[in-house]
Design an enzyme around this catalytic site. Sequence first.
Site, mmCIF file in Angstrom:
data_model
loop_
_atom_site.group_PDB
_atom_site.id
_atom_site.type_symbol
_atom_site.label_atom_id
_atom_site.label_comp_id
_atom_site.label_asym_id
_atom_site.label_seq_id
_atom_site.Cartn_x
_atom_site.Cartn_y
_atom_site.Cartn_z
ATOM 1 N N GLY A 102 0.813 -1.214 0.000
ATOM 2 C CA GLY A 102 0.000 0.000 0.000
ATOM 3 C C GLY A 102 0.844 1.261 0.000
ATOM 4 O O GLY A 102 2.024 1.228 -0.345
ATOM 5 N N HIS A 132 2.288 4.621 -4.982
ATOM 6 C CA HIS A 132 2.931 5.754 -5.646
ATOM 7 C C HIS A 132 3.159 5.388 -7.111
ATOM 8 O O HIS A 132 2.726 4.307 -7.568
ATOM 9 C CB HIS A 132 4.241 6.126 -4.937
ATOM 10 N N HIS A 135 4.438 1.899 -8.043
ATOM 11 C CA HIS A 135 3.411 0.844 -8.058
ATOM 12 C C HIS A 135 2.564 0.942 -9.325
ATOM 13 O O HIS A 135 2.187 -0.066 -9.924
ATOM 14 C CB HIS A 135 2.482 0.979 -6.846
ATOM 15 N N LYS A 177 13.367 -2.493 -8.211
ATOM 16 C CA LYS A 177 13.902 -1.682 -7.114
ATOM 17 C C LYS A 177 14.256 -2.567 -5.922
ATOM 18 O O LYS A 177 15.268 -2.360 -5.272
ATOM 19 C CB LYS A 177 12.884 -0.627 -6.703
ATOM 20 N N ASP A 178 13.386 -3.545 -5.657
ATOM 21 C CA ASP A 178 13.689 -4.491 -4.584
ATOM 22 C C ASP A 178 14.352 -5.705 -5.229
ATOM 23 O O ASP A 178 13.743 -6.772 -5.382
ATOM 24 C CB ASP A 178 12.390 -4.865 -3.869
ATOM 25 N N ARG A 207 8.417 4.741 1.674
ATOM 26 C CA ARG A 207 9.154 5.299 2.818
ATOM 27 C C ARG A 207 9.676 6.716 2.529
ATOM 28 O O ARG A 207 10.154 7.377 3.453
ATOM 29 C CB ARG A 207 10.304 4.376 3.216
#
Length: 534
Positions: free
Chosen positions: A38, A41, A44, A158-159, A196
């Site tokens: 959730g 941004h 996503h 990104k991850d 974050r």
Amino acid sequence: MAKLLTTIAALRDYLNTYRSSPHDLLKQSGIALVPTMGALHIGHLSLIDRARIENTCVVLSIFVNPLQFGENEDLEKYPRTLDSDLQICQNAGVDVVFAPHALEMGVTNRSITQVIPPSEMISGLCARSRSGHFQGVATIVTKLFNIVQPSRAYFGNKDGQQLAVIRRLVQDLNLPVEIIGCPTVREPSGLAYSSRNQYLSKKDCQIAAHIYQSLQQAQQLFHKFNNLSLPSAKADCTPEKIIATAADYLANRPEINLEYIELVEANTLQACTEITAKAELMLAIAARIGNTRLIDNILLSHNITPRKPIIAIDGPAGAGKSTVTKQVANKLGLLSLDTGAMYRSITLAAMREDVDLNDYEKVKVIAARSKIQLIPRIEAERPIQILLNGEDVTSEIRLPDVTANVSTIAAQPAVRDILVKQQQQIGQAGGVVMEGRDIGTHVFPDAEIKIFLTASASERAKRRQADLIAQGQVAPDLDVLERDIQERDRKDSTRDHAPLIQAEDATLVNTDGLTIEEVVAAIVDLYEAKVQNP
Ligand code: AMP
């Protein structure tokens, strides 16, 4: 309307009904899963967009998974913004938002069956400081795969460690799902979008942008030594030097508290000991700014070639874009791409199905499943061939009733999003002259050359009439054509989504009184001055 479901039973019910529907589309496409925590941004959104192009049903899960948070981490504080997430999903065309409670997912404590990734994949990078994190991720993702049973699941590069772990999980456990890794989306400063980032002040965001800049410095070094056949270059391009380049850059920024910089093989996550021509590497960083922990990475591969230049030619109907685009492309040996033909093809597809062209939902479904192919001809003077679901529609999409309806279809955000993604994919390697209405502003805002090609409405009406006569069609009077053109201009430039406007950095070319040859020569000159002899 994006449906909000919070229980596994309700989601299974929905998907069972969906799967058993006689809808022919399902067999061709499938169900997508976009797992998130959730606080959605733009990063996503890029996953959702891709999922929507490739599937007929998109399920987005929102679950802040307690299993993947350590004791001193920000589980309680993690941003939870369900209302705005739902709105974003609604606008982006998500079909179902699955937002269960921890109790529903059965993960309120750790004494459950868990999935443990291979130890060598969870001993380095983020796993050093986040013990148990990837086990928590692998467990929840396996549960989601079992609940949704998607054809494809979408994750961000990104991850990078997470993506590699999930690819391995699917391979090792023979899970029938295709894992799609999507590029990292960044703010203009280079800072990767992240939920974050909400913890960061404006100043922190500026500081955080240096993380990506350090990765880019290292990337430049990597590409400098591209020619690995030279022994001296090989000796200079070592993992240590690549890491040191990024580390040295960050050493000058004391506000960035570096946790690690590691260079690993992107799929296995094993430390890179030598750069080879075939290497597919990931240079990854974790760092803290204040209390906020950020991660980022860059993929380094000799197979990734820098993209070739792009010429964007935008402008209203009848300004001569098609002819000019083709001739410029021929002169410069580039591929020409008529994006208007793609909107025309969707218009034709919708007209053939006899749907109300203002029914956005129906048109979106048609756009999502239509396969458009643009095939250049060997004979340069013939128009590019357009295939719609395998059928040649090159002539049919130019018929007057398609022309009359194309603005209605092109004004629909979902259609534009679907086609813009396809255009970006076609042009991603560059080397194209692309014509349309929003190429320089929206599709390729980084195009090297941007032209806004226009002409007065009366001049365009004359050209249109001559074209129709040349095609053996009945040509309306000039004043009727001129009114049509003005109406189409009005619709194109006032639509809410990606209206026809001149990009700030575009060169305006008014073709009134100019020959095609003169216009083509001007654009070729511009290209040569800017790209070939800068
Ligand atoms: P999260 O909600 O942070 O768990 O992220 C959900 C998915 O979105 C993960 O697959 C992430 O890798 C992906 N994602 C997060 N940020 C970005 C970004 N800036 N660009 C692309 N994908 C992202």
